[in-house]
Write a protein that holds these residues in place. Structure first.
Motif, PDB file in Angstrom:
ATOM      1  N   GLY A 105      -3.017 -34.942 -67.647  1.00 21.16           N
ATOM      2  CA  GLY A 105      -4.050 -36.381 -68.844  1.00 21.16           C
ATOM      3  C   GLY A 105      -3.886 -37.969 -68.181  1.00 21.16           C
ATOM      4  N   LYS A 106      -4.090 -38.132 -69.451  1.00 18.91           N
ATOM      5  CA  LYS A 106      -4.147 -39.669 -69.060  1.00 18.91           C
ATOM      6  C   LYS A 106      -3.030 -40.238 -70.137  1.00 18.91           C
ATOM      7  CE  LYS A 106      -8.102 -40.992 -66.589  1.00 18.91           C
ATOM      8  NZ  LYS A 106      -9.478 -41.852 -66.464  1.00 18.91           N
ATOM      9  N   THR A 111       0.714 -41.896 -75.771  1.00 19.98           N
ATOM     10  CA  THR A 111       1.374 -43.182 -75.779  1.00 19.98           C
ATOM     11  C   THR A 111       0.574 -44.027 -76.894  1.00 19.98           C
ATOM     12  OG1 THR A 111       0.390 -43.094 -73.653  1.00 19.98           O
ATOM     13  CG2 THR A 111       1.188 -45.364 -74.667  1.00 19.98           C
ATOM     14  N   ALA A 112      -0.508 -43.976 -77.804  1.00 19.83           N
ATOM     15  CA  ALA A 112      -0.804 -44.528 -79.394  1.00 19.83           C
ATOM     16  C   ALA A 112      -0.263 -43.827 -79.763  1.00 19.83           C
ATOM     17  CB  ALA A 112      -3.007 -44.223 -78.623  1.00 19.83           C
ATOM     18  N   GLY A 143      -9.320 -51.199 -70.579  1.00 18.90           N
ATOM     19  CA  GLY A 143      -8.786 -51.503 -72.544  1.00 18.90           C
ATOM     20  C   GLY A 143      -7.455 -50.885 -72.541  1.00 18.90           C
ATOM     21  N   ALA A 144      -7.239 -49.796 -71.736  1.00 18.43           N
ATOM     22  CA  ALA A 144      -6.377 -48.529 -71.739  1.00 18.43           C
ATOM     23  C   ALA A 144      -5.430 -49.096 -71.625  1.00 18.43           C
ATOM     24  CB  ALA A 144      -6.693 -47.787 -71.601  1.00 18.43           C
ATOM     25  N   VAL A 145      -5.329 -50.048 -70.322  1.00 16.22           N
ATOM     26  CA  VAL A 145      -4.028 -50.927 -69.793  1.00 16.22           C
ATOM     27  C   VAL A 145      -3.335 -51.898 -70.540  1.00 16.22           C
ATOM     28  CG1 VAL A 145      -2.982 -52.193 -67.889  1.00 16.22           C
ATOM     29  CG2 VAL A 145      -4.799 -50.255 -67.755  1.00 16.22           C
ATOM     30  N   LEU A 171       2.822 -45.729 -67.384  1.00 18.43           N
ATOM     31  CA  LEU A 171       1.829 -44.825 -66.791  1.00 18.43           C
ATOM     32  C   LEU A 171       0.627 -45.035 -67.015  1.00 18.43           C
ATOM     33  CD1 LEU A 171       4.391 -42.872 -68.542  1.00 18.43           C
ATOM     34  CD2 LEU A 171       3.478 -42.239 -66.215  1.00 18.43           C
ATOM     35  N   MET A 172       0.246 -45.655 -67.814  1.00 22.18           N
ATOM     36  CA  MET A 172      -0.944 -46.451 -68.534  1.00 22.18           C
ATOM     37  C   MET A 172      -1.811 -46.243 -66.913  1.00 22.18           C
ATOM     38  SD  MET A 172      -3.232 -45.560 -70.342  1.00 22.18           S
ATOM     39  CE  MET A 172      -1.957 -45.419 -71.920  1.00 22.18           C
TER      40      MET A 172
END
Length: 201
Positions: A105-106, A111-112, A143-145, A171-172
């Motif tokens: 996955g991502k 991470t969050a 947004g994730a980055v 990684l992101m």
């Protein structure tokens, strides 16, 4: 050596792809066969199976990260930095599971969860920054980055913190690069969160 053990335990737990398990239970198919993203994450599961399965994936990914962190702190006396190392291990396992040819996955949820447990207030600020970017640009990948970049800027005060936060950021970026590179040309996938929210209400 202690850090290595923490990373290994985190990696092992990260290899448990809850999305794939949930997908096989509900559809008899692997999560890697769903949609165009073939992602075992909450978003893909929710989009192609439903809200309840998506919530189960979210909770499962949070739980495996928390377990890795608890083990790091309780069993290895990892201290506060143990949170980041255990979460990094879980994210690596989630993103690059050895049993699936290192294709996973991502790592957004792992991470969050990690950054929130390490510094709740700063993580909240970083998450808000990422949400604003998604609302304005409609690019989830961007947004994730932004979340991890903002968090690194807010949290990194020691070389260890900077190193681990930089790895989370790398990684992101890596896992979202396929979408990020399409943004300048306007071909990246867009998600209008506000419109979806208004339709539901």
């Amino acid at each position: 050596m202690q850090i290595l053990f923490i990373l290994i335990i985190g990696y092992g737990l990260g290899n448990i792809l809850i999305g794939d398990i949930v997908s096989r239970i509900y559809t008899k198919k692997s999560a890697f066969e769903l949609g165009t993203s073939h992602n075992p994450g909450m978003a893909n599961i929710t989009a192609h199976i439903g809200i309840i399965p998506g919530i189960l994936v979210l909770l499962g990914d949070i739980l495996k990260t928390v377990i890795a962190i608890v083990i790091a702190i309780k069993c290895f006396d990892g201290g506060r930095m143990g949170i980041l190392y255990a979460g990094l291990g879980a994210t690596l396992g989630h993103n690059f599971p050895f049993w699936h040819h290192f294709k996973g996955g991502k790592g957004v949820t792992t991470t969050a969860t990690t950054i929130f447990l390490y510094s709740p207030m700063l993580a909240f600020i970083a998450l808000i920054a990422g949400l604003i970017v998604v609302i304005v640009t409609k690019y989830l990948a961007l947004g994730a980055v932004v979340i991890v970049f903002a968090y690194m800027a807010l949290v990194a005060r020691t070389p260890q913190e900077l190193l681990v936060c930089a790895l989370f950021t790398a990684l992101m970026v890596y896992r979202n690069y396929s979408q990020l590179k399409l943004i300048p040309s306007g071909q990246a996938e867009k998600n209008d969160i506000l419109s979806k929210f208004k339709k539901k209400h």
